[in-house]
Design an enzyme around this catalytic site. Structure first.
Site, PDB file in Angstrom:
ATOM      1  N   TYR B  90      25.445 -27.474   3.739  1.00  0.00           N
ATOM      2  CA  TYR B  90      24.378 -28.248   3.108  1.00  0.00           C
ATOM      3  C   TYR B  90      24.068 -29.508   3.903  1.00  0.00           C
ATOM      4  O   TYR B  90      24.855 -29.959   4.731  1.00  0.00           O
ATOM      5  CB  TYR B  90      24.738 -28.619   1.660  1.00  0.00           C
ATOM      6  CG  TYR B  90      25.788 -29.709   1.549  1.00  0.00           C
ATOM      7  CD1 TYR B  90      27.137 -29.395   1.528  1.00  0.00           C
ATOM      8  CD2 TYR B  90      25.422 -31.055   1.472  1.00  0.00           C
ATOM      9  CE1 TYR B  90      28.101 -30.381   1.430  1.00  0.00           C
ATOM     10  CE2 TYR B  90      26.381 -32.056   1.377  1.00  0.00           C
ATOM     11  CZ  TYR B  90      27.715 -31.709   1.348  1.00  0.00           C
ATOM     12  OH  TYR B  90      28.670 -32.698   1.256  1.00  0.00           O
ATOM     13  N   CYS B  91      22.903 -30.078   3.615  1.00  0.00           N
ATOM     14  CA  CYS B  91      22.543 -31.422   4.088  1.00  0.00           C
ATOM     15  C   CYS B  91      21.845 -32.116   2.905  1.00  0.00           C
ATOM     16  O   CYS B  91      22.170 -31.848   1.755  1.00  0.00           O
ATOM     17  CB  CYS B  91      21.665 -31.365   5.339  1.00  0.00           C
ATOM     18  SG  CYS B  91      20.040 -30.614   5.089  1.00  0.00           S
ATOM     19  N   THR B  92      20.903 -32.985   3.182  1.00  0.00           N
ATOM     20  CA  THR B  92      20.245 -33.685   2.075  1.00  0.00           C
ATOM     21  C   THR B  92      19.259 -32.785   1.348  1.00  0.00           C
ATOM     22  O   THR B  92      19.298 -32.655   0.120  1.00  0.00           O
ATOM     23  CB  THR B  92      19.504 -34.936   2.581  1.00  0.00           C
ATOM     24  OG1 THR B  92      20.420 -35.764   3.270  1.00  0.00           O
ATOM     25  CG2 THR B  92      18.894 -35.708   1.414  1.00  0.00           C
ATOM     26  N   GLY B  94      18.117 -29.554   2.858  1.00  0.00           N
ATOM     27  CA  GLY B  94      18.129 -28.166   3.344  1.00  0.00           C
ATOM     28  C   GLY B  94      17.480 -27.967   4.694  1.00  0.00           C
ATOM     29  O   GLY B  94      17.537 -26.867   5.243  1.00  0.00           O
ATOM     30  N   ILE B 119      21.800 -31.433  -1.147  1.00  0.00           N
ATOM     31  CA  ILE B 119      22.712 -32.121  -2.068  1.00  0.00           C
ATOM     32  C   ILE B 119      21.944 -32.869  -3.162  1.00  0.00           C
ATOM     33  O   ILE B 119      22.477 -33.106  -4.251  1.00  0.00           O
ATOM     34  CB  ILE B 119      23.651 -33.087  -1.303  1.00  0.00           C
ATOM     35  CG1 ILE B 119      24.765 -33.609  -2.220  1.00  0.00           C
ATOM     36  CG2 ILE B 119      22.865 -34.208  -0.657  1.00  0.00           C
ATOM     37  CD1 ILE B 119      25.793 -34.456  -1.512  1.00  0.00           C
TER      38      ILE B 119
END
Lengths: 74, 157
Positions: B90-92, B94, B119
């Protein structure tokens, strides 16, 4: 996202002051971000002249959504 | 059994196995998008969690048990990983993790789950660094100012 911010900053010059912080490199930016309770980047916090928060957006945001927030600042 | 029958059976067996792989493996060459709800279930089940954001972003908040492997270190770090171990990436929002997931799938990772909404949409437990920092007052040059202000918190990713 940066090109959008750069474009909007030019468009709103003299109307809205843009303060851009790289929170990985700017201690001030990182602390300010925490003080606003923001947890993710990018986060955009829109402040009226009296310092009150008019809104905030998180993540990859459409330019039109940014403009909608910027246009209602007073 | 004649040779022709043997060939037919062999082709049928390969077809069945291939269909099974298609049906029961993650889509997209070993990668699949999962919802925030499913991601929380995977975390609870003990899946290995990879956060590809910058160290600063990770410090601010991250999914519990997540390992921070920024995008610029992913290729190096992944060389030693078990390609069969399920991963949740994951990141912030996607965007970056989408690139990471494609890379991992291309490298032969068989079970890569992607928190495609990032996230910011995650509803499970978050470890937050903001609880550990107290800010007494706003810097003088921020608010209130001479006019409206837009604060942009970003990173150079």
């Amino acid at each position: 996202m940066k090109p959008v911010v750069d474009r909007l900053e030019q468009e709103y010059t003299g109307t809205v002051e843009f303060k851009v912080y790289d929170v990985d490199k700017s201690q001030e930016g990182a602390e300010l971000m925490r003080s606003y309770g923001a947890q993710y980047v990018p986060t955009f916090v829109f402040l009226n002249s009296d310092g009150s928060e008019a809104g905030r957006l998180v993540g990859e945001v459409a330019e039109n959504d940014m403009k909608a927030q910027l246009d209602v600042l007073r | 059994m004649g040779q022709r029958q043997w060939v037919v059976w062999a082709i049928a067996a390969v077809a069945v196995v291939g269909l099974g792989v298609l049906l029961f493996s993650p889509a997209g060459g070993g990668a699949q998008d999962v919802s925030p709800e499913r991601s929380a279930e995977l975390v609870a089940e003990g899946v290995r969690v990879i956060d590809v954001r910058t160290p600063g972003e990770y410090e601010m908040s991250h999914i519990e048990r997540a390992e921070n492997v920024p995008m610029n270190r992913l290729a190096q770090a992944a060389t030693n990983w078990d390609r069969d171990e399920p991963l949740l990436v994951y990141c912030t929002t996607g965007a970056r993790s989408g690139d990471a997931v494609r890379y991992l799938a291309d490298q032969g990772f068989a079970n890569v789950y992607h928190l495609a909404a990032g996230i910011i949409a995650y509803q499970g437990a978050i470890v937050s660094g903001s609880d550990q920092v107290e800010i007494a007052e706003m810097p003088d040059d921020v608010v209130p100012g001479d006019g409206p202000v837009l604060l942009v918190f970003s990173t150079d990713w």
